[in-house]
Design an enzyme around this catalytic site. Sequence first.
Site, PDB file in Angstrom:
ATOM      1  N   ALA A  52       3.170   4.774  -3.052  1.00  0.00           N
ATOM      2  CA  ALA A  52       3.043   4.214  -1.704  1.00  0.00           C
ATOM      3  C   ALA A  52       4.070   3.106  -1.485  1.00  0.00           C
ATOM      4  O   ALA A  52       4.655   2.995  -0.401  1.00  0.00           O
ATOM      5  CB  ALA A  52       1.624   3.675  -1.495  1.00  0.00           C
TER       6      ALA A  52
ATOM      7  N   ASN B 220       6.202  14.059   2.991  1.00  0.00           N
ATOM      8  CA  ASN B 220       4.932  14.275   3.695  1.00  0.00           C
ATOM      9  C   ASN B 220       5.101  15.142   4.936  1.00  0.00           C
ATOM     10  O   ASN B 220       4.130  15.463   5.602  1.00  0.00           O
ATOM     11  CB  ASN B 220       4.274  12.935   4.068  1.00  0.00           C
ATOM     12  CG  ASN B 220       4.925  12.295   5.278  1.00  0.00           C
ATOM     13  OD1 ASN B 220       6.094  12.539   5.573  1.00  0.00           O
ATOM     14  ND2 ASN B 220       4.181  11.474   5.993  1.00  0.00           N
TER      15      ASN B 220
ATOM     16  N   LYS C  88       2.656  15.920  -2.481  1.00  0.00           N
ATOM     17  CA  LYS C  88       3.881  15.342  -1.914  1.00  0.00           C
ATOM     18  C   LYS C  88       5.102  15.501  -2.827  1.00  0.00           C
ATOM     19  O   LYS C  88       6.220  15.644  -2.340  1.00  0.00           O
ATOM     20  CB  LYS C  88       3.667  13.853  -1.594  1.00  0.00           C
ATOM     21  CG  LYS C  88       2.735  13.619  -0.406  1.00  0.00           C
ATOM     22  CD  LYS C  88       2.664  12.142  -0.043  1.00  0.00           C
ATOM     23  CE  LYS C  88       1.657  11.919   1.073  1.00  0.00           C
ATOM     24  NZ  LYS C  88       1.642  10.521   1.529  1.00  0.00           N
TER      25      LYS C  88
ATOM     26  N   TYR D  69      -7.504   1.678   4.556  1.00  0.00           N
ATOM     27  CA  TYR D  69      -8.351   1.344   5.699  1.00  0.00           C
ATOM     28  C   TYR D  69      -9.754   1.869   5.449  1.00  0.00           C
ATOM     29  O   TYR D  69      -9.966   2.754   4.628  1.00  0.00           O
ATOM     30  CB  TYR D  69      -7.786   1.912   7.017  1.00  0.00           C
ATOM     31  CG  TYR D  69      -7.813   3.417   7.085  1.00  0.00           C
ATOM     32  CD1 TYR D  69      -6.731   4.167   6.681  1.00  0.00           C
ATOM     33  CD2 TYR D  69      -8.943   4.092   7.557  1.00  0.00           C
ATOM     34  CE1 TYR D  69      -6.757   5.550   6.729  1.00  0.00           C
ATOM     35  CE2 TYR D  69      -8.974   5.474   7.616  1.00  0.00           C
ATOM     36  CZ  TYR D  69      -7.875   6.194   7.196  1.00  0.00           C
ATOM     37  OH  TYR D  69      -7.902   7.556   7.240  1.00  0.00           O
TER      38      TYR D  69
ATOM     39  N   GLY E 194       2.383  -3.961  -5.521  1.00  0.00           N
ATOM     40  CA  GLY E 194       2.221  -2.581  -5.984  1.00  0.00           C
ATOM     41  C   GLY E 194       3.567  -1.917  -6.175  1.00  0.00           C
ATOM     42  O   GLY E 194       4.552  -2.279  -5.498  1.00  0.00           O
TER      43      GLY E 194
ATOM     44  N   MET F 142      -2.560  -1.231   3.086  1.00  0.00           N
ATOM     45  CA  MET F 142      -2.329   0.185   3.399  1.00  0.00           C
ATOM     46  C   MET F 142      -3.628   0.998   3.387  1.00  0.00           C
ATOM     47  O   MET F 142      -3.687   2.091   3.920  1.00  0.00           O
ATOM     48  CB  MET F 142      -1.331   0.787   2.417  1.00  0.00           C
ATOM     49  CG  MET F 142       0.088   0.315   2.639  1.00  0.00           C
ATOM     50  SD  MET F 142       1.222   1.388   1.747  1.00  0.00           S
ATOM     51  CE  MET F 142       2.711   0.417   1.822  1.00  0.00           C
TER      52      MET F 142
ATOM     53  N   ASN G 195       3.826  -6.565  -9.125  1.00  0.00           N
ATOM     54  CA  ASN G 195       2.887  -5.534  -9.571  1.00  0.00           C
ATOM     55  C   ASN G 195       2.170  -5.984 -10.829  1.00  0.00           C
ATOM     56  O   ASN G 195       2.702  -6.781 -11.593  1.00  0.00           O
ATOM     57  CB  ASN G 195       3.660  -4.228  -9.865  1.00  0.00           C
ATOM     58  CG  ASN G 195       2.744  -3.042 -10.043  1.00  0.00           C
ATOM     59  OD1 ASN G 195       1.786  -2.880  -9.282  1.00  0.00           O
ATOM     60  ND2 ASN G 195       2.999  -2.211 -11.045  1.00  0.00           N
ATOM     61  N   ARG G 196       0.935  -5.474 -11.001  1.00  0.00           N
ATOM     62  CA  ARG G 196       0.152  -5.767 -12.212  1.00  0.00           C
ATOM     63  C   ARG G 196       0.990  -5.458 -13.455  1.00  0.00           C
ATOM     64  O   ARG G 196       1.071  -6.248 -14.371  1.00  0.00           O
ATOM     65  CB  ARG G 196      -1.123  -4.902 -12.167  1.00  0.00           C
ATOM     66  CG  ARG G 196      -2.085  -5.132 -13.261  1.00  0.00           C
ATOM     67  CD  ARG G 196      -3.351  -4.350 -12.996  1.00  0.00           C
ATOM     68  NE  ARG G 196      -3.107  -2.911 -12.871  1.00  0.00           N
ATOM     69  CZ  ARG G 196      -4.048  -2.007 -12.626  1.00  0.00           C
ATOM     70  NH1 ARG G 196      -5.301  -2.394 -12.441  1.00  0.00           N
ATOM     71  NH2 ARG G 196      -3.755  -0.726 -12.533  1.00  0.00           N
TER      72      ARG G 196
ATOM     73  N   ASP H  10       6.044   8.109   6.014  1.00  0.00           N
ATOM     74  CA  ASP H  10       5.044   7.076   5.715  1.00  0.00           C
ATOM     75  C   ASP H  10       5.595   5.662   5.934  1.00  0.00           C
ATOM     76  O   ASP H  10       4.936   4.806   6.530  1.00  0.00           O
ATOM     77  CB  ASP H  10       4.548   7.204   4.269  1.00  0.00           C
ATOM     78  CG  ASP H  10       3.650   8.417   4.066  1.00  0.00           C
ATOM     79  OD1 ASP H  10       2.979   8.823   5.032  1.00  0.00           O
ATOM     80  OD2 ASP H  10       3.630   8.956   2.944  1.00  0.00           O
TER      81      ASP H  10
HETATM   82  P1  ATR Z   1       0.027   5.323  -4.959  1.00  0.00           P
HETATM   83  O1  ATR Z   1       0.802   6.598  -4.955  1.00  0.00           O
HETATM   84  O2  ATR Z   1      -1.134   5.299  -4.001  1.00  0.00           O
HETATM   85  O3  ATR Z   1       0.899   4.120  -4.809  1.00  0.00           O
HETATM   86  P2  ATR Z   1      -0.091   4.998  -7.832  1.00  0.00           P
HETATM   87  O4  ATR Z   1       1.270   5.550  -7.959  1.00  0.00           O
HETATM   88  O5  ATR Z   1      -1.165   5.402  -8.798  1.00  0.00           O
HETATM   89  O6  ATR Z   1      -0.706   5.274  -6.387  1.00  0.00           O
HETATM   90  O7  ATR Z   1       0.033   3.390  -7.846  1.00  0.00           O
HETATM   91  C1  ATR Z   1      -1.078   2.565  -7.734  1.00  0.00           C
HETATM   92  C2  ATR Z   1      -0.610   1.116  -7.592  1.00  0.00           C
HETATM   93  O8  ATR Z   1      -1.768   0.293  -7.419  1.00  0.00           O
HETATM   94  C3  ATR Z   1       0.103   0.576  -8.818  1.00  0.00           C
HETATM   95  O9  ATR Z   1       1.048  -0.394  -8.402  1.00  0.00           O
HETATM   96  C4  ATR Z   1      -1.057  -0.084  -9.606  1.00  0.00           C
HETATM   97  O10 ATR Z   1      -0.639  -1.072 -10.497  1.00  0.00           O
HETATM   98  P3  ATR Z   1      -0.142  -0.680 -11.996  1.00  0.00           P
HETATM   99  O11 ATR Z   1       1.239  -0.116 -11.842  1.00  0.00           O
HETATM  100  O12 ATR Z   1      -0.159  -1.957 -12.740  1.00  0.00           O
HETATM  101  O13 ATR Z   1      -1.117   0.329 -12.489  1.00  0.00           O
HETATM  102  C5  ATR Z   1      -1.806  -0.686  -8.467  1.00  0.00           C
HETATM  103  N1  ATR Z   1      -3.229  -0.965  -8.747  1.00  0.00           N
HETATM  104  C6  ATR Z   1      -4.253  -0.097  -8.825  1.00  0.00           C
HETATM  105  N2  ATR Z   1      -5.417  -0.732  -9.038  1.00  0.00           N
HETATM  106  C7  ATR Z   1      -5.127  -2.060  -9.077  1.00  0.00           C
HETATM  107  C8  ATR Z   1      -5.899  -3.266  -9.267  1.00  0.00           C
HETATM  108  N3  ATR Z   1      -7.209  -3.203  -9.447  1.00  0.00           N
HETATM  109  N4  ATR Z   1      -5.259  -4.441  -9.236  1.00  0.00           N
HETATM  110  C9  ATR Z   1      -3.926  -4.513  -9.046  1.00  0.00           C
HETATM  111  N5  ATR Z   1      -3.122  -3.422  -8.884  1.00  0.00           N
HETATM  112  C10 ATR Z   1      -3.727  -2.211  -8.888  1.00  0.00           C
END
Ligand code: ATR
Length: 270
Positions: free
Chosen positions: A130, A86, A65, A215, A126, A213, A150-151, A102
């Site tokens: 996405a 996309n 993408k 499924y 997050g 998001m 976000n974490r 998306d």
């Molecule tokens: P995508 O393109 O699918 O969004 P990404 O850019 O890798 O994938 O982002 C993944 C997201 O899921 C991030 O917000 C990640 O949090 P961090 O930024 O703190 O890494 C979050 N994420 C993934 N696993 C997680 C978990 N077990 N608990 C909470 N957040 C999680």
Amino acid sequence: MDQYVVIGNPIEQSRSPLIHRQFAIQTKQQMDYQKQLVALDQFVSFIEQFKASGGQGCNITVPFKEQAFLIADQLSARAEAAGAVNTLTFKDDGTIIGDNTDGQGLVGDILANNIKIVGRKILLIGAGGAARGCILPLLAQSPSCLTITNRSFDKAKLLSDHFKTAGAIEAVALNELENSYDIIINSTSASLSNQLPNIDRSVISTAQCCYDMVYDAQETCFLAWARELGVPTRLDGLGMLVGQAAESFRLWRGVTPATEDVLASLRAMI
Ligand code: ATR
């Protein structure tokens, strides 16, 4: 016949051909839609070759993408905001248009389930690709506020700063969330590994709608948690998948397909 393709690596799992073929039958469009595995270093050459052979459009999935974003001659505002594409459309004059459907897929699915966004408080969990892709389409619905958590808080803050001129948006740490969000959208990949975001249950239990998001054939762990906590409307990403496809189809064919029956047949299949 007009040719379309979805490319990715891997691609075997893609349901896009099934969806677009059903849209084509429903709207009486003469078109062919295939899926194609593309080697990681062959993205640009595949696009050039597909375009040269008369291809009309292309859906792009993981991991291409961002490359699709770079190859486009023109970008929609939502693709520009998402930093990812996309949907590519190949014009007769050779121009490549990049869009990102998306976020519209997500918004369309929420609205189709009779959940209002206008004036509501939205929590987006997050801050990855996405999440980024759906911020503009969500803000376009005029929620009273879009809260990103976000974490890693820094990433949520970066996103809210980036989009602050586009609408009411803020970043809040996971442990400082309120109990007043109407719609909670989980954009993290946590459900894929059966993990829950580290959020207080009272944040979830007061929501009207929870959206994951992700499924799966089974209810995701996030939606199971929301059900146990009494959240009345729980939606998974299959509707978003069909919704993004419908928006791509509209861009290419100028007609908006109905999604309900396609979603139901897909649901029965997974
Ligand atoms: P995508 O393109 O699918 O969004 P990404 O850019 O890798 O994938 O982002 C993944 C997201 O899921 C991030 O917000 C990640 O949090 P961090 O930024 O703190 O890494 C979050 N994420 C993934 N696993 C997680 C978990 N077990 N608990 C909470 N957040 C999680």
